[in-house]
Design an enzyme around this catalytic site. Structure first.
Site, PDB file in Angstrom:
ATOM      1  N   VAL A 192     -17.957  -1.591 -38.418  1.00 60.24           N
ATOM      2  CA  VAL A 192     -18.139  -3.150 -38.417  1.00 60.24           C
ATOM      3  C   VAL A 192     -18.763  -3.600 -37.441  1.00 60.24           C
ATOM      4  CG1 VAL A 192     -16.838  -5.220 -38.514  1.00 60.24           C
ATOM      5  CG2 VAL A 192     -15.551  -3.253 -39.362  1.00 60.24           C
ATOM      6  N   CYS A 193     -19.929  -4.580 -37.635  1.00 65.41           N
ATOM      7  CA  CYS A 193     -20.852  -5.081 -36.683  1.00 65.41           C
ATOM      8  C   CYS A 193     -21.452  -3.946 -35.820  1.00 65.41           C
ATOM      9  CB  CYS A 193     -20.037  -6.046 -35.623  1.00 65.41           C
ATOM     10  SG  CYS A 193     -20.817  -7.070 -34.583  1.00 65.41           S
ATOM     11  N   THR A 194     -21.514  -3.978 -34.591  1.00 68.80           N
ATOM     12  CA  THR A 194     -22.127  -2.961 -33.710  1.00 68.80           C
ATOM     13  C   THR A 194     -21.492  -1.684 -33.806  1.00 68.80           C
ATOM     14  OG1 THR A 194     -21.216  -3.888 -31.858  1.00 68.80           O
ATOM     15  CG2 THR A 194     -23.662  -4.524 -32.308  1.00 68.80           C
ATOM     16  N   GLY A 195     -20.395  -1.428 -34.337  1.00 67.09           N
ATOM     17  CA  GLY A 195     -19.890  -0.093 -34.695  1.00 67.09           C
ATOM     18  C   GLY A 195     -20.812   0.880 -35.407  1.00 67.09           C
ATOM     19  N   THR A 203     -25.908  -3.956 -39.735  1.00 70.88           N
ATOM     20  CA  THR A 203     -25.094  -4.305 -38.370  1.00 70.88           C
ATOM     21  C   THR A 203     -25.240  -5.707 -38.094  1.00 70.88           C
ATOM     22  OG1 THR A 203     -24.777  -3.593 -35.880  1.00 70.88           O
ATOM     23  CG2 THR A 203     -27.013  -4.004 -36.873  1.00 70.88           C
TER      24      THR A 203
END
Length: 199
Positions: free
Chosen positions: A109-112, A129
Protein backbone atom coordinates in the site's frame (compact mmCIF):
# COMPACT_ATOMS: atom_id res chain seq x y z
CA UNK A 1 -2.67 -22.21 -4.54
CA UNK A 2 -3.59 -24.57 -1.72
CA UNK A 3 -5.93 -23.27 0.99
CA UNK A 4 -5.78 -26.44 3.08
CA UNK A 5 -5.96 -25.39 6.71
CA UNK A 6 -7.21 -21.95 5.71
CA UNK A 7 -6.11 -18.94 3.73
CA UNK A 8 -3.62 -16.96 5.79
CA UNK A 9 -3.23 -13.20 5.41
CA UNK A 10 -0.55 -11.28 7.28
CA UNK A 11 -0.41 -7.49 7.53
CA UNK A 12 3.00 -6.18 8.55
CA UNK A 13 3.04 -3.30 11.03
CA UNK A 14 6.01 -1.15 12.00
CA UNK A 15 6.76 2.17 13.64
CA UNK A 16 5.54 5.10 11.53
CA UNK A 17 3.49 2.99 9.14
CA UNK A 18 0.55 5.04 7.84
CA UNK A 19 -2.59 4.20 9.81
CA UNK A 20 -4.99 3.72 6.89
CA UNK A 21 -2.39 1.71 4.98
CA UNK A 22 -2.75 -0.83 7.79
CA UNK A 23 -6.35 -0.63 8.93
CA UNK A 24 -7.96 -0.07 5.50
CA UNK A 25 -6.85 -3.43 4.09
CA UNK A 26 -7.27 -5.03 7.52
CA UNK A 27 -10.92 -3.99 7.70
CA UNK A 28 -11.65 -5.32 4.21
CA UNK A 29 -9.76 -8.57 4.66
CA UNK A 30 -11.11 -9.18 8.17
CA UNK A 31 -14.66 -8.66 6.90
CA UNK A 32 -13.82 -11.19 4.18
CA UNK A 33 -13.36 -13.75 6.96
CA UNK A 34 -17.07 -13.39 7.80
CA UNK A 35 -18.25 -14.19 4.27
CA UNK A 36 -15.65 -16.54 2.82
CA UNK A 37 -15.68 -20.27 2.19
CA UNK A 38 -11.86 -20.28 2.19
CA UNK A 39 -11.39 -20.24 5.99
CA UNK A 40 -9.62 -16.90 5.76
CA UNK A 41 -7.54 -15.85 8.75
CA UNK A 42 -6.14 -12.32 8.95
CA UNK A 43 -3.54 -11.20 11.47
CA UNK A 44 -1.17 -8.34 12.08
CA UNK A 45 2.47 -8.91 12.90
CA UNK A 46 5.60 -6.90 13.58
CA UNK A 47 9.12 -8.13 13.08
CA UNK A 48 9.66 -8.82 16.81
CA UNK A 49 6.03 -9.06 17.94
CA UNK A 50 6.28 -5.83 19.94
CA UNK A 51 3.78 -3.02 19.76
CA UNK A 52 4.27 -0.18 17.28
CA UNK A 53 3.40 3.50 17.07
CA UNK A 54 1.95 4.37 13.70
CA UNK A 55 2.65 7.58 11.79
CA UNK A 56 -0.07 9.73 13.30
CA UNK A 57 0.20 8.37 16.83
CA UNK A 58 -2.07 5.32 16.84
CA UNK A 59 -0.55 2.52 18.89
CA UNK A 60 -1.05 -1.07 17.87
CA UNK A 61 -0.23 -4.39 19.50
CA UNK A 62 0.17 -6.98 16.72
CA UNK A 63 -0.99 -10.55 17.08
CA UNK A 64 2.32 -12.12 16.08
CA UNK A 65 5.99 -11.68 15.36
CA UNK A 66 7.46 -12.42 11.96
CA UNK A 67 8.83 -15.67 13.36
CA UNK A 68 5.48 -17.02 14.55
CA UNK A 69 2.98 -15.61 12.06
CA UNK A 70 3.45 -18.78 10.01
CA UNK A 71 3.33 -19.34 6.25
CA UNK A 72 1.19 -16.79 4.42
CA UNK A 73 -0.88 -16.86 1.26
CA UNK A 74 -0.99 -13.05 1.16
CA UNK A 75 1.38 -10.52 2.71
CA UNK A 76 0.33 -6.86 2.91
CA UNK A 77 3.18 -4.37 3.33
CA UNK A 78 2.02 -0.83 4.21
CA UNK A 79 3.86 2.40 3.59
CA UNK A 80 4.27 5.59 5.57
CA UNK A 81 7.29 7.46 6.90
CA UNK A 82 8.54 4.28 8.55
CA UNK A 83 8.97 2.70 5.13
CA UNK A 84 12.06 4.84 4.58
CA UNK A 85 13.91 3.16 7.43
CA UNK A 86 12.93 -0.25 6.04
CA UNK A 87 14.20 0.67 2.56
CA UNK A 88 17.63 1.17 4.10
CA UNK A 89 17.54 -1.90 6.36
CA UNK A 90 19.39 -4.82 4.71
CA UNK A 91 17.94 -7.31 7.20
CA UNK A 92 14.39 -6.25 6.37
CA UNK A 93 15.01 -6.39 2.64
CA UNK A 94 16.52 -9.87 2.90
CA UNK A 95 13.58 -11.00 5.05
CA UNK A 96 11.19 -9.60 2.44
CA UNK A 97 12.96 -11.49 -0.35
CA UNK A 98 12.74 -14.72 1.65
CA UNK A 99 9.05 -14.20 2.44
CA UNK A 100 8.34 -13.36 -1.20
CA UNK A 101 9.84 -16.67 -2.30
CA UNK A 102 7.39 -18.53 -0.05
CA UNK A 103 4.27 -16.36 -0.38
CA UNK A 104 1.96 -16.59 -3.41
CA UNK A 105 0.89 -12.93 -3.31
CA UNK A 106 2.72 -9.91 -1.89
CA UNK A 107 0.82 -6.62 -1.85
CA UNK A 108 1.91 -3.13 -0.90
CA UNK A 109 0.00 0.00 0.00
CA UNK A 110 1.24 3.50 -0.83
CA UNK A 111 5.01 3.84 -0.29
CA UNK A 112 5.24 0.20 0.73
CA UNK A 113 6.06 -0.29 -2.95
CA UNK A 114 9.31 1.61 -2.41
CA UNK A 115 10.37 -1.09 0.05
CA UNK A 116 9.40 -3.81 -2.42
CA UNK A 117 11.45 -2.02 -5.07
CA UNK A 118 14.44 -1.68 -2.72
CA UNK A 119 14.29 -5.44 -2.19
CA UNK A 120 14.33 -5.98 -5.96
CA UNK A 121 10.79 -7.35 -6.10
CA UNK A 122 9.51 -4.86 -8.68
CA UNK A 123 12.36 -5.03 -11.18
CA UNK A 124 10.98 -4.66 -14.70
CA UNK A 125 7.40 -4.89 -13.46
CA UNK A 126 4.40 -2.54 -13.57
CA UNK A 127 3.62 -0.94 -10.23
CA UNK A 128 2.26 2.17 -8.58
CA UNK A 129 2.62 4.15 -5.36
CA UNK A 130 1.40 7.38 -3.78
CA UNK A 131 1.28 10.07 -6.45
CA UNK A 132 3.78 12.24 -4.57
CA UNK A 133 6.37 9.46 -4.76
CA UNK A 134 6.50 8.37 -8.41
CA UNK A 135 9.91 10.00 -8.84
CA UNK A 136 11.23 8.33 -5.71
CA UNK A 137 10.08 4.92 -6.92
CA UNK A 138 11.84 5.54 -10.23
CA UNK A 139 15.02 6.44 -8.36
CA UNK A 140 14.89 3.28 -6.24
CA UNK A 141 14.54 1.09 -9.34
CA UNK A 142 14.49 2.76 -12.77
CA UNK A 143 13.28 -0.49 -14.36
CA UNK A 144 9.87 -0.30 -12.65
CA UNK A 145 7.08 0.56 -15.11
CA UNK A 146 5.15 3.12 -13.06
CA UNK A 147 1.41 3.37 -13.66
CA UNK A 148 0.39 6.92 -12.75
CA UNK A 149 -3.32 6.38 -13.46
CA UNK A 150 -4.24 3.21 -11.59
CA UNK A 151 -5.58 2.92 -8.05
CA UNK A 152 -3.80 -0.44 -7.92
CA UNK A 153 -1.69 -2.59 -10.24
CA UNK A 154 -2.14 -6.36 -10.18
CA UNK A 155 0.87 -8.10 -11.70
CA UNK A 156 -0.04 -11.56 -10.51
CA UNK A 157 2.16 -12.47 -7.57
CA UNK A 158 2.87 -8.81 -6.73
CA UNK A 159 0.12 -6.21 -6.32
CA UNK A 160 0.76 -2.54 -5.53
CA UNK A 161 -1.65 0.23 -4.69
CA UNK A 162 -1.52 4.00 -4.90
CA UNK A 163 -1.71 6.18 -1.82
CA UNK A 164 -3.39 5.41 1.49
CA UNK A 165 -7.12 4.94 0.74
CA UNK A 166 -6.27 3.06 -2.48
CA UNK A 167 -5.32 0.14 -0.25
CA UNK A 168 -9.03 -0.40 0.41
CA UNK A 169 -9.71 -0.68 -3.33
CA UNK A 170 -6.77 -3.06 -3.70
CA UNK A 171 -8.00 -5.25 -0.85
CA UNK A 172 -11.49 -5.48 -2.36
CA UNK A 173 -9.91 -6.40 -5.69
CA UNK A 174 -7.92 -9.14 -3.98
CA UNK A 175 -11.07 -10.55 -2.38
CA UNK A 176 -12.69 -10.64 -5.82
CA UNK A 177 -9.64 -12.19 -7.43
CA UNK A 178 -8.93 -14.75 -4.71
CA UNK A 179 -12.54 -15.78 -4.16
CA UNK A 180 -15.27 -14.08 -6.21
CA UNK A 181 -16.85 -10.80 -7.28
CA UNK A 182 -19.97 -11.77 -5.33
CA UNK A 183 -18.06 -12.10 -2.06
CA UNK A 184 -16.16 -8.86 -2.72
CA UNK A 185 -19.43 -6.99 -3.31
CA UNK A 186 -20.81 -8.49 -0.09
CA UNK A 187 -17.76 -7.24 1.80
CA UNK A 188 -18.05 -3.79 0.23
CA UNK A 189 -21.74 -3.56 1.16
CA UNK A 190 -21.03 -4.66 4.72
CA UNK A 191 -18.47 -1.86 5.06
CA UNK A 192 -20.82 0.62 3.31
CA UNK A 193 -17.84 1.56 1.15
CA UNK A 194 -19.23 3.62 -1.70
CA UNK A 195 -16.96 6.64 -2.20
CA UNK A 196 -18.78 9.87 -2.93
CA UNK A 197 -16.51 12.57 -1.51
CA UNK A 198 -18.36 15.55 -0.01
CA UNK A 199 -15.65 17.97 -1.14
Amino acid sequence: MSTEGGFHVGILVFDDAEELDVVGPFEVLAEWMEHSDLKVHVSTFSRDGDGVRLAKGMRMVPAHSADDVGPLHLLVHPGGWGARALMADPAHLEWLRLVRAQTPVVASVCTGSLVLAAAGLLAGRPATTHHHHYDELAQVDPSVVIDTEARFVDDGDVVTSAGVSAGIDMALHLVARLESDVVARTVRAALQYDPAPPV
